[in-house]
Design a protein around this motif. Structure first.
Motif, PDB file in Angstrom:
ATOM      1  N   MET A  61      39.172  78.907  78.400  1.00 56.70           N
ATOM      2  CA  MET A  61      39.794  77.992  79.334  1.00 56.70           C
ATOM      3  C   MET A  61      41.139  78.514  79.827  1.00 56.70           C
ATOM      4  O   MET A  61      41.526  78.239  80.943  1.00 56.70           O
ATOM      5  N   ILE A  62      41.823  79.255  78.964  1.00 58.85           N
ATOM      6  CA  ILE A  62      43.117  79.803  79.384  1.00 58.85           C
ATOM      7  C   ILE A  62      42.930  80.773  80.547  1.00 58.85           C
ATOM      8  O   ILE A  62      43.762  80.852  81.440  1.00 58.85           O
ATOM      9  N   ASP A  63      41.810  81.474  80.548  1.00 61.41           N
ATOM     10  CA  ASP A  63      41.508  82.395  81.640  1.00 61.41           C
ATOM     11  C   ASP A  63      41.403  81.636  82.959  1.00 61.41           C
ATOM     12  O   ASP A  63      41.914  82.075  83.982  1.00 61.41           O
ATOM     13  N   GLY A  64      40.759  80.480  82.941  1.00 64.73           N
ATOM     14  CA  GLY A  64      40.643  79.665  84.154  1.00 64.73           C
ATOM     15  C   GLY A  64      41.989  79.181  84.657  1.00 64.73           C
ATOM     16  O   GLY A  64      42.267  79.208  85.859  1.00 64.73           O
ATOM     17  N   TYR A  65      42.844  78.735  83.734  1.00 60.21           N
ATOM     18  CA  TYR A  65      44.179  78.292  84.127  1.00 60.21           C
ATOM     19  C   TYR A  65      44.956  79.434  84.763  1.00 60.21           C
ATOM     20  O   TYR A  65      45.558  79.276  85.825  1.00 60.21           O
ATOM     21  N   PHE A  66      44.956  80.589  84.096  1.00 63.32           N
ATOM     22  CA  PHE A  66      45.685  81.740  84.638  1.00 63.32           C
ATOM     23  C   PHE A  66      45.127  82.139  85.998  1.00 63.32           C
ATOM     24  O   PHE A  66      45.880  82.478  86.912  1.00 63.32           O
ATOM     25  N   THR A  67      43.817  82.111  86.144  1.00 68.03           N
ATOM     26  CA  THR A  67      43.205  82.473  87.424  1.00 68.03           C
ATOM     27  C   THR A  67      43.684  81.540  88.527  1.00 68.03           C
ATOM     28  O   THR A  67      44.110  81.998  89.595  1.00 68.03           O
ATOM     29  N   LEU A  68      43.630  80.231  88.274  1.00 63.38           N
ATOM     30  CA  LEU A  68      44.076  79.279  89.296  1.00 63.38           C
ATOM     31  C   LEU A  68      45.550  79.451  89.618  1.00 63.38           C
ATOM     32  O   LEU A  68      45.959  79.369  90.776  1.00 63.38           O
ATOM     33  N   HIS A  69      46.344  79.710  88.605  1.00 60.65           N
ATOM     34  CA  HIS A  69      47.783  79.916  88.821  1.00 60.65           C
ATOM     35  C   HIS A  69      48.027  81.176  89.654  1.00 60.65           C
ATOM     36  O   HIS A  69      48.787  81.154  90.619  1.00 60.65           O
ATOM     37  N   ASN A  70      47.383  82.257  89.291  1.00 59.61           N
ATOM     38  CA  ASN A  70      47.626  83.538  89.963  1.00 59.61           C
ATOM     39  C   ASN A  70      47.088  83.559  91.391  1.00 59.61           C
ATOM     40  O   ASN A  70      47.611  84.277  92.238  1.00 59.61           O
ATOM     41  N   ILE A  71      46.065  82.771  91.667  1.00 58.37           N
ATOM     42  CA  ILE A  71      45.529  82.707  93.032  1.00 58.37           C
ATOM     43  C   ILE A  71      46.575  82.141  93.985  1.00 58.37           C
ATOM     44  O   ILE A  71      46.649  82.547  95.147  1.00 58.37           O
ATOM     45  N   ARG A  72      47.421  81.257  93.503  1.00 59.87           N
ATOM     46  CA  ARG A  72      48.494  80.709  94.341  1.00 59.87           C
ATOM     47  C   ARG A  72      49.467  81.796  94.798  1.00 59.87           C
ATOM     48  O   ARG A  72      50.205  81.608  95.750  1.00 59.87           O
ATOM     49  N   TYR A  73      49.469  82.926  94.093  1.00 61.73           N
ATOM     50  CA  TYR A  73      50.381  84.023  94.429  1.00 61.73           C
ATOM     51  C   TYR A  73      49.657  85.189  95.097  1.00 61.73           C
ATOM     52  O   TYR A  73      50.143  86.305  95.083  1.00 61.73           O
ATOM     53  N   GLY A  74      48.473  84.922  95.643  1.00 64.42           N
ATOM     54  CA  GLY A  74      47.798  85.931  96.435  1.00 64.42           C
ATOM     55  C   GLY A  74      46.749  86.745  95.707  1.00 64.42           C
ATOM     56  O   GLY A  74      46.121  87.615  96.307  1.00 64.42           O
ATOM     57  N   PHE A  75      46.526  86.490  94.434  1.00 64.49           N
ATOM     58  CA  PHE A  75      45.488  87.211  93.707  1.00 64.49           C
ATOM     59  C   PHE A  75      44.132  86.570  93.980  1.00 64.49           C
ATOM     60  O   PHE A  75      44.053  85.460  94.504  1.00 64.49           O
ATOM     61  N   GLU A  76      43.046  87.256  93.638  1.00 68.78           N
ATOM     62  CA  GLU A  76      41.701  86.760  93.913  1.00 68.78           C
ATOM     63  C   GLU A  76      40.874  86.676  92.639  1.00 68.78           C
ATOM     64  O   GLU A  76      41.092  87.436  91.699  1.00 68.78           O
ATOM     65  N   GLU A  77      39.899  85.786  92.639  1.00 71.89           N
ATOM     66  CA  GLU A  77      38.915  85.707  91.565  1.00 71.89           C
ATOM     67  C   GLU A  77      37.982  86.898  91.703  1.00 71.89           C
ATOM     68  O   GLU A  77      37.477  87.178  92.793  1.00 71.89           O
ATOM     69  N   ALA A  78      37.738  87.600  90.610  1.00 74.06           N
ATOM     70  CA  ALA A  78      36.906  88.798  90.653  1.00 74.06           C
ATOM     71  C   ALA A  78      35.412  88.462  90.652  1.00 74.06           C
ATOM     72  O   ALA A  78      34.607  89.237  91.164  1.00 74.06           O
ATOM     73  N   ASN A  79      35.035  87.329  90.119  1.00 73.67           N
ATOM     74  CA  ASN A  79      33.632  86.939  90.039  1.00 73.67           C
ATOM     75  C   ASN A  79      33.184  86.366  91.382  1.00 73.67           C
ATOM     76  O   ASN A  79      33.667  85.319  91.808  1.00 73.67           O
ATOM     77  N   PRO A  80      32.233  87.026  92.061  1.00 75.43           N
ATOM     78  CA  PRO A  80      31.816  86.563  93.385  1.00 75.43           C
ATOM     79  C   PRO A  80      31.206  85.154  93.356  1.00 75.43           C
ATOM     80  O   PRO A  80      31.388  84.386  94.293  1.00 75.43           O
ATOM     81  N   PHE A  81      30.502  84.795  92.297  1.00 77.74           N
ATOM     82  CA  PHE A  81      29.916  83.459  92.184  1.00 77.74           C
ATOM     83  C   PHE A  81      31.011  82.402  92.095  1.00 77.74           C
ATOM     84  O   PHE A  81      30.958  81.375  92.775  1.00 77.74           O
ATOM     85  N   LEU A  82      32.013  82.639  91.258  1.00 74.00           N
ATOM     86  CA  LEU A  82      33.081  81.659  91.063  1.00 74.00           C
ATOM     87  C   LEU A  82      34.018  81.559  92.263  1.00 74.00           C
ATOM     88  O   LEU A  82      34.682  80.542  92.448  1.00 74.00           O
ATOM     89  N   LYS A  83      34.058  82.609  93.098  1.00 71.72           N
ATOM     90  CA  LYS A  83      34.888  82.549  94.314  1.00 71.72           C
ATOM     91  C   LYS A  83      34.502  81.376  95.200  1.00 71.72           C
ATOM     92  O   LYS A  83      35.338  80.807  95.895  1.00 71.72           O
ATOM     93  N   ASN A  84      33.219  80.983  95.160  1.00 67.47           N
ATOM     94  CA  ASN A  84      32.753  79.867  95.981  1.00 67.47           C
ATOM     95  C   ASN A  84      33.379  78.539  95.568  1.00 67.47           C
ATOM     96  O   ASN A  84      33.391  77.596  96.356  1.00 67.47           O
ATOM     97  N   PHE A  85      33.890  78.456  94.344  1.00 68.12           N
ATOM     98  CA  PHE A  85      34.406  77.190  93.825  1.00 68.12           C
ATOM     99  C   PHE A  85      35.924  77.195  93.651  1.00 68.12           C
ATOM    100  O   PHE A  85      36.486  76.227  93.157  1.00 68.12           O
ATOM    101  N   ILE A  86      36.573  78.242  94.062  1.00 69.20           N
ATOM    102  CA  ILE A  86      37.994  78.419  93.786  1.00 69.20           C
ATOM    103  C   ILE A  86      38.852  77.336  94.436  1.00 69.20           C
ATOM    104  O   ILE A  86      39.897  76.977  93.913  1.00 69.20           O
ATOM    105  N   ASN A  87      38.406  76.769  95.546  1.00 72.53           N
ATOM    106  CA  ASN A  87      39.179  75.713  96.210  1.00 72.53           C
ATOM    107  C   ASN A  87      38.915  74.324  95.630  1.00 72.53           C
ATOM    108  O   ASN A  87      39.478  73.341  96.092  1.00 72.53           O
TER     109      ASN A  87
END
Length: 82
Positions: A1-27
């Motif tokens: 779960m910590i990975d998900g939190y960090f991913t959501l936090h880092n996306i706010r600073y211009g980073f991207e989700e590496a998993n193409p499937f999960l990119k569909n749900f990032i918003n």
């Protein structure tokens, strides 16, 4: 779960989700975290069911090391980009 939190936090600073499937749900934060959690649980259950196979302990060790490296990387990003 910590990975998900960090991913959501880092996306706010211009980073991207590496998993193409999960990119569909990032918003959709809750869907993203829920799906990420389900994928993790299914993976853990699969490994647990096959724990007596020859290389499962090695594979589990590699997965743990991989997540540790990923989480350390994301903490570094968090510390350097706010």
């Amino acid at each position: 779960m910590i990975d998900g939190y960090f991913t959501l936090h880092n996306i706010r600073y211009g980073f991207e989700e590496a998993n193409p499937f999960l990119k569909n749900f990032i918003n959709h934060n809750l869907y993203f975290l829920g799906i990420k959690y389900i994928i993790t649980v299914v993976g853990i259950l699969s490994i647990a069911l096959h724990r007596h196979f020859r290389y499962v302990k090695v594979i589990m060790g590699l997965i743990i090391v991989g997540y540790l490296v990923l989480d350390i990387y994301q903490v570094i990003i968090l510390l350097t980009h706010g």
